[in-house]
Scaffold this motif. Structure first.
Motif, PDB file in Angstrom:
ATOM      1  N   PHE A   1       0.855  -1.211   0.031  1.00  0.00           N
ATOM      2  CA  PHE A   1       0.337   0.042   0.385  1.00  0.00           C
ATOM      3  C   PHE A   1       0.953   1.305  -0.076  1.00  0.00           C
ATOM      4  CE2 PHE A   1      -2.430  -3.105   1.256  1.00  0.00           C
ATOM      5  CZ  PHE A   1      -3.976  -2.675   0.836  1.00  0.00           C
ATOM      6  N   HIS A   2       0.940   1.349  -1.297  1.00  0.00           N
ATOM      7  CA  HIS A   2       2.171   3.058  -1.519  1.00  0.00           C
ATOM      8  C   HIS A   2       1.280   3.593  -2.948  1.00  0.00           C
ATOM      9  CE1 HIS A   2       5.757   4.713  -0.597  1.00  0.00           C
ATOM     10  NE2 HIS A   2       6.544   4.932  -1.289  1.00  0.00           N
ATOM     11  N   GLY A   3       1.909   4.268  -3.019  1.00  0.00           N
ATOM     12  CA  GLY A   3       2.438   5.195  -4.363  1.00  0.00           C
ATOM     13  C   GLY A   3       3.299   4.321  -5.690  1.00  0.00           C
ATOM     14  N   SER A   4       3.080   4.685  -6.711  1.00  0.00           N
ATOM     15  CA  SER A   4       3.557   4.648  -7.877  1.00  0.00           C
ATOM     16  C   SER A   4       4.452   5.699  -8.846  1.00  0.00           C
ATOM     17  CB  SER A   4       3.766   2.822  -8.237  1.00  0.00           C
ATOM     18  OG  SER A   4       5.316   2.100  -8.875  1.00  0.00           O
ATOM     19  N   SER A   5       5.171   5.740  -9.145  1.00  0.00           N
ATOM     20  CA  SER A   5       5.493   6.437 -10.452  1.00  0.00           C
ATOM     21  C   SER A   5       6.261   7.590 -10.804  1.00  0.00           C
ATOM     22  CB  SER A   5       4.754   7.737 -10.290  1.00  0.00           C
ATOM     23  OG  SER A   5       5.040   8.940  -8.888  1.00  0.00           O
ATOM     24  N   PHE A   6       7.425   7.817 -11.873  1.00  0.00           N
ATOM     25  CA  PHE A   6       8.367   7.493 -11.783  1.00  0.00           C
ATOM     26  C   PHE A   6       8.446   9.684 -12.234  1.00  0.00           C
ATOM     27  CE2 PHE A   6      12.370   8.056 -14.549  1.00  0.00           C
ATOM     28  CZ  PHE A   6      13.296   7.953 -13.332  1.00  0.00           C
ATOM     29  N   THR A   7       9.410  10.483 -11.958  1.00  0.00           N
ATOM     30  CA  THR A   7       9.143  11.858 -11.943  1.00  0.00           C
ATOM     31  C   THR A   7      10.646  12.160 -13.151  1.00  0.00           C
ATOM     32  OG1 THR A   7       8.206  11.845  -9.916  1.00  0.00           O
ATOM     33  CG2 THR A   7       9.926  13.708 -11.404  1.00  0.00           C
ATOM     34  N   GLU A   8      10.194  12.450 -14.418  1.00  0.00           N
ATOM     35  CA  GLU A   8      11.848  12.778 -15.448  1.00  0.00           C
ATOM     36  C   GLU A   8      11.994  14.210 -14.664  1.00  0.00           C
ATOM     37  OE1 GLU A   8      11.830  10.326 -17.712  1.00  0.00           O
ATOM     38  OE2 GLU A   8       9.962   9.622 -18.926  1.00  0.00           O
ATOM     39  N   GLU A   9      12.883  14.079 -15.958  1.00  0.00           N
ATOM     40  CA  GLU A   9      14.161  15.568 -15.455  1.00  0.00           C
ATOM     41  C   GLU A   9      13.447  16.513 -15.694  1.00  0.00           C
ATOM     42  OE1 GLU A   9      17.471  15.003 -17.813  1.00  0.00           O
ATOM     43  OE2 GLU A   9      19.003  13.154 -16.277  1.00  0.00           O
ATOM     44  N   ASP A  10      12.069  16.487 -16.747  1.00  0.00           N
ATOM     45  CA  ASP A  10      11.271  17.682 -17.013  1.00  0.00           C
ATOM     46  C   ASP A  10       9.824  17.423 -16.188  1.00  0.00           C
ATOM     47  OD1 ASP A  10       9.780  15.739 -17.723  1.00  0.00           O
ATOM     48  OD2 ASP A  10       9.664  16.348 -19.401  1.00  0.00           O
ATOM     49  N   ASN A  11      10.386  17.180 -15.054  1.00  0.00           N
ATOM     50  CA  ASN A  11       8.928  17.187 -14.211  1.00  0.00           C
ATOM     51  C   ASN A  11       8.335  16.302 -13.811  1.00  0.00           C
ATOM     52  OD1 ASN A  11      11.209  18.370 -11.652  1.00  0.00           O
ATOM     53  ND2 ASN A  11      10.870  19.853 -12.793  1.00  0.00           N
ATOM     54  N   THR A  12       8.020  15.991 -15.382  1.00  0.00           N
ATOM     55  CA  THR A  12       6.929  15.123 -15.475  1.00  0.00           C
ATOM     56  C   THR A  12       6.642  13.896 -15.025  1.00  0.00           C
ATOM     57  OG1 THR A  12       6.937  15.752 -18.629  1.00  0.00           O
ATOM     58  CG2 THR A  12       5.952  14.285 -17.730  1.00  0.00           C
ATOM     59  N   ILE A  13       5.353  14.080 -14.372  1.00  0.00           N
ATOM     60  CA  ILE A  13       5.828  12.704 -13.817  1.00  0.00           C
ATOM     61  C   ILE A  13       4.995  11.000 -14.864  1.00  0.00           C
ATOM     62  CG2 ILE A  13       4.551  11.546 -11.317  1.00  0.00           C
ATOM     63  CD1 ILE A  13       5.178  14.601  -9.955  1.00  0.00           C
ATOM     64  N   VAL A  14       4.811  10.419 -14.335  1.00  0.00           N
ATOM     65  CA  VAL A  14       4.725   9.175 -15.634  1.00  0.00           C
ATOM     66  C   VAL A  14       3.879   8.075 -14.329  1.00  0.00           C
ATOM     67  CG1 VAL A  14       5.490   7.040 -16.904  1.00  0.00           C
ATOM     68  CG2 VAL A  14       6.125   9.042 -16.808  1.00  0.00           C
ATOM     69  N   TYR A  15       2.886   8.020 -14.816  1.00  0.00           N
ATOM     70  CA  TYR A  15       2.129   6.739 -13.363  1.00  0.00           C
ATOM     71  C   TYR A  15       2.789   5.189 -13.812  1.00  0.00           C
ATOM     72  CZ  TYR A  15      -1.634   3.189 -12.161  1.00  0.00           C
ATOM     73  OH  TYR A  15      -2.214   2.836 -11.386  1.00  0.00           O
ATOM     74  N   THR A  16       3.458   4.847 -12.904  1.00  0.00           N
ATOM     75  CA  THR A  16       3.752   3.242 -13.327  1.00  0.00           C
ATOM     76  C   THR A  16       3.407   1.515 -12.467  1.00  0.00           C
ATOM     77  OG1 THR A  16       5.416   3.789 -11.491  1.00  0.00           O
ATOM     78  CG2 THR A  16       5.716   4.471 -13.658  1.00  0.00           C
ATOM     79  N   GLY A  17       1.973   2.090 -13.009  1.00  0.00           N
ATOM     80  CA  GLY A  17       1.212   1.603 -12.045  1.00  0.00           C
ATOM     81  C   GLY A  17       1.209   0.633 -10.282  1.00  0.00           C
ATOM     82  N   MET A  18       0.420  -0.564 -10.162  1.00  0.00           N
ATOM     83  CA  MET A  18       0.392  -0.449  -8.929  1.00  0.00           C
ATOM     84  C   MET A  18       1.882  -0.789  -7.973  1.00  0.00           C
ATOM     85  SD  MET A  18      -2.395  -0.664  -7.222  1.00  0.00           S
ATOM     86  CE  MET A  18      -2.390  -1.632  -6.430  1.00  0.00           C
ATOM     87  N   PRO A  19       2.043  -0.282  -6.855  1.00  0.00           N
ATOM     88  CA  PRO A  19       3.314  -1.158  -6.362  1.00  0.00           C
ATOM     89  C   PRO A  19       3.221  -2.618  -5.268  1.00  0.00           C
ATOM     90  CG  PRO A  19       2.129   0.391  -4.893  1.00  0.00           C
ATOM     91  CD  PRO A  19       0.968   0.614  -6.271  1.00  0.00           C
ATOM     92  N   GLY A  20       4.244  -3.057  -5.738  1.00  0.00           N
ATOM     93  CA  GLY A  20       3.836  -4.359  -5.209  1.00  0.00           C
ATOM     94  C   GLY A  20       5.196  -4.590  -3.700  1.00  0.00           C
ATOM     95  N   GLY A  21       5.536  -6.260  -3.408  1.00  0.00           N
ATOM     96  CA  GLY A  21       6.170  -6.589  -2.563  1.00  0.00           C
ATOM     97  C   GLY A  21       6.753  -7.553  -3.193  1.00  0.00           C
ATOM     98  N   ILE A  22       7.686  -8.166  -3.603  1.00  0.00           N
ATOM     99  CA  ILE A  22       8.631  -9.180  -4.246  1.00  0.00           C
ATOM    100  C   ILE A  22       8.976 -10.079  -3.384  1.00  0.00           C
ATOM    101  CG2 ILE A  22      10.180 -10.095  -5.335  1.00  0.00           C
ATOM    102  CD1 ILE A  22      10.282  -7.349  -6.504  1.00  0.00           C
TER     103      ILE A  22
END
Length: 226
Positions: free
Chosen positions: A107-128
């Motif tokens: 239970f968390h978030g998941s997104s990647f912030t690009e160098e130009d500050n664009t935020i890309v949604y990257t789906g569900m977080p998980g454990g492994i």
């Protein structure tokens, strides 16, 4: 099999013929003793898309030709970057040549912030859950406390669990102690602390209070053999 800790949530697993990196946040991580320009990785496993977990994945994977295993949307995003990826999702398991990977909920978030500050949604977080030669490593990922951790502990014989304790973004020490009780790992290692001021914690205090299994603080570069 050797399992080592390298600061924040970075875990390395060394088998007879494979080097596996989990959440390789190296550059910009003062707590990490690895060199992103030279570290070897046959496989990279990612819990979610935040920059302090994806870290140097793109550069490492391109240099080594690594297989990157990640939640589906994150895997697709990294595939667009030219990486060799294997997408998975919560509850799914897959047998690879290096071992079995199963993703659990987190239970968390998941997104990647690009160098130009664009935020890309990257789906569900998980454990492994990573099982190799009958030994199971549980990288809990970034998460708050949730009761299904007890089910995960009941369903799996976990040898070592990496549990976040930093608070603010994840579980704090008190909730992590409950998580450790439910997971029932033989060894419980605190992670995701002291990288930033807002997640400053004393891992020794946490480890001393672990009630189920052995609480163990791994210094940067420490290795456990399973």
């Amino acid at each position: 099999m050797k399992v080592s800790f390298h600061g924040h949530s970075v875990v390395q697993v060394q088998t007879n013929d494979k080097t596996i990196l989990i959440d390789p946040f190296i550059s910009g991580n003062e707590a990490c003793d690895l060199d992103a320009n030279t570290v070897k990785a046959d496989v990279i496993l990612l819990t979610h898309g935040h920059n302090d977990h994806v870290g140097d994945t793109i550069e490492i994977a391109k240099r080594n030709g690594s297989l990157v295993v990640a939640p589906n949307e994150l895997a697709v995003y990294l595939g667009f970057k030219g990486l060799n990826t294997h997408p998975m999702h919560i509850g799914g398991a897959h047998e690879f040549d290096f071992g079995k990977v199963k993703y659990t909920q987190a239970f968390h978030g998941s997104s990647f912030t690009e160098e130009d500050n664009t935020i890309v949604y990257t789906g569900m977080p998980g454990g492994i859950l990573l099982t190799i030669d009958g030994k199971t490593i549980y990288h809990v990922g970034d998460t708050g406390l949730f009761t299904d951790l007890k089910m995960i502990g009941d369903m799996n014989d976990i040898d070592i669990a990496f549990v976040p304790i930093g608070d603010n973004f994840t579980m704090g020490p008190e909730d992590a102690l409950i998580a450790a009780d439910w997971i029932k790992a033989k060894v419980v290692v605190p992670v995701h602390y002291n990288t930033f001021p807002v997640i400053k914690q004393d891992p020794e205090v946490f480890a001393s209070k672990v009630r189920t299994g052995e609480g163990k603080v791994m210094a940067i570069g420490d290795t456990i053999e399973l």
